[in-house]
Design an enzyme around this catalytic site. Structure first.
Site, short mmCIF file in Angstrom:
data_model
loop_
_atom_site.label_atom_id
_atom_site.label_comp_id
_atom_site.label_asym_id
_atom_site.label_seq_id
_atom_site.Cartn_x
_atom_site.Cartn_y
_atom_site.Cartn_z
N ALA A 245 0.78 -1.23 0.00
CA ALA A 245 0.00 0.00 0.00
C ALA A 245 0.81 1.28 0.00
O ALA A 245 0.30 2.33 -0.39
CB ALA A 245 -0.95 0.00 1.20
N ASP A 297 4.18 -8.14 5.87
CA ASP A 297 4.84 -8.61 4.66
C ASP A 297 3.80 -9.15 3.68
O ASP A 297 3.08 -10.09 3.99
CB ASP A 297 5.84 -9.72 5.04
CG ASP A 297 6.65 -10.21 3.85
OD1 ASP A 297 6.36 -9.82 2.70
OD2 ASP A 297 7.57 -11.02 4.08
N CYS A 367 4.53 0.13 -11.96
CA CYS A 367 4.89 1.38 -12.64
C CYS A 367 6.19 1.16 -13.41
O CYS A 367 7.08 2.00 -13.41
CB CYS A 367 5.00 2.54 -11.66
SG CYS A 367 6.21 2.33 -10.35
#
Length: 432
Positions: A245, A297, A367
């Protein structure tokens, strides 16, 4: 701070500008000086190599940093040569010493003897003999990055590399139920219904941003969150997960969307400081749509099998699709990083598949457009498992054209085509 402490340009600069009370033209100048120097470091190092009689690695780091700043003023900004040289030499004299200042003065006077085109004609390889080597110097990208990007973008490579060097516009996002696009200053984004492009000014001065009801978020990042939220889900739609996140932009948008439907989001983030950023962005436990933010994790998610309805896995990656905003990534990453990252990406995706319930929706995003981080990861996890399949994600990006991904039914956004970061999206389904 970017070089010595591993900071990110787009995060460090606002704090430095605020600390020194810079705004308006002074802030713009400082931003271009710092970000532009980092962005064009490869080109400038090629020029400096031609002007210095020793390898750059043997030049004291503080002196080399100052020389790069000076070269950017001389070759990339409209700063008079005498001013660029005098201020840089003065900086070296103050920070290092008189001897180093004399060295810097001699080097910068040599650099200032030609313009950028003149230097490129000398230091860049002949494009007829080494096209990618030429592009690497001209567009200031490491050669291995140029080679990787050529694989996925082909003849559009020069356009992509040029787009990576265009400073990104500041894009804001209104978080549904907490703010509206109409209250944000700027021009509406072409694809996201919640975004605007801020034409000028400090985003922090926008009331909705200052109050956490809106945020700064690239349109490509907005589209990733919106694609997951728009995906079809069979049956229950209450439990949402943002698996990696940090720093929290997508989590904040997803939480707002979840709240409108009576669902809740959990964000997990392995790094403690990034988990705190997620909590800050979302408003933390008790905020609309937020069930919790866990410092956990993602490869060992603390959730039961088949328990989550919607999952976003925006996996850690090389970041080579976000070089407009994080120019330092091109100099920090190496080709050797790919192997470790792709192994991590596969483990994260396998774990996401474990906790995804049949009939739910899992969006894998990066990305980075590099094939080993996109198509290869998805194929390695999905192909061996008959209960998994890809569903066409492109209809979840209304208005976005020319965005076919490297695998059927996947999507790839591009800076030079869409004006966004180069986000890859794959929608994974799990049968009962």
């Amino acid at each position: 701070m970017v070089r010595t402490e591993g900071g990110y340009t787009n995060l460090v600069l606002p704090a430095v500008l605020a600390k020194h009370g810079l705004d308006g033209r002074d802030a713009a100048f400082a931003t271009e000086l710092a970000a532009g120097t980092i962005r064009r470091q490869g080109t400038y190092d090629a020029v400096l190599t031609a002007c210095i009689d020793r390898p750059l690695r043997k030049v004291e780091s503080a002196v080399l940093d100052a020389l790069r700043l000076g070269v950017h003023q001389l070759l990339g900004m409209r700063v008079p040569a005498h001013a660029a040289i005098d201020t840089t030499v003065g900086l070296v004299r103050t920070k290092v010493g008189i001897g180093a200042a004399g060295f810097a003065n001699a080097v910068l006077r040599t650099v200032g003897s030609r313009d950028l085109d003149g230097w490129l004609a000398e230091v860049a390889p002949d494009p007829a003999e080494d096209r990618n080597g030429h592009l690497a110097v001209v567009h200031s990208h490491p050669r291995w990055v140029v080679d990787e990007l050529e694989i996925v973008v082909g003849e559009e490579l020069p356009d992509l590399l040029a787009a990576d060097n265009v400073p990104p516009r500041v894009t804001l996002v209104a978080r549904p139920g907490r703010s509206t696009r109409e209250e944000l200053p700027g021009t509406p984004t072409p694809y996201s219904p919640y975004g605007v492009v801020l034409e000028s000014g400090d985003p922090a001065s926008v009331p909705a941003v200052a109050e956490g009801r809106a945020g700064v978020q690239d349109e490509g990042s907005q589209l990733v969150a919106l694609a997951l939220a728009s995906a079809r889900v069979e049956g229950r739609d209450e439990r949402w997960l943002d698996q990696c996140a940090g720093p929290g932009g997508k989590s904040a948008l997803l939480a707002a969307l979840a709240a409108e439907r009576g669902a809740t989001l959990v964000g997990t983030e392995i790094h403690h400081h990034r988990a705190r950023l997620v909590a800050r962005a979302t408003g933390g436990v008790g905020a609309p749509g937020v069930l919790g933010v866990l410092n956990a994790d993602g490869t060992r998610a603390p959730f039961a099998d088949d328990s989550i309805d919607r999952i976003l896995l925006d996996a850690p990656c090389t970041g080579l699709g976000a070089l407009r905003r994080r120019p330092e990534s091109r100099w920090r990453r190496t080709a050797e990083d790919l192997e470790d990252l792709t192994l991590l990406q596969r483990r994260l995706l396998e774990e996401a598949v474990r906790v995804l319930r049949p009939g739910g929706a899992l969006l894998y995003a990066t990305c980075s457009p590099v094939r080993s981080e996109t198509a290869d990861v998805v194929t390695a996890v999905v192909s061996p498992r008959p209960e998994l399949s890809l569903e066409d994600v492109r209809p979840l990006l209304p208005g976005v054209t020319d965005a076919d991904g490297p695998l059927p039914d996947t999507a790839q956004l591009w800076p030079h085509r869409h004006g966004t970061d180069a986000m890859f999206l794959a929608l994974v389904r799990k049968d009962r």
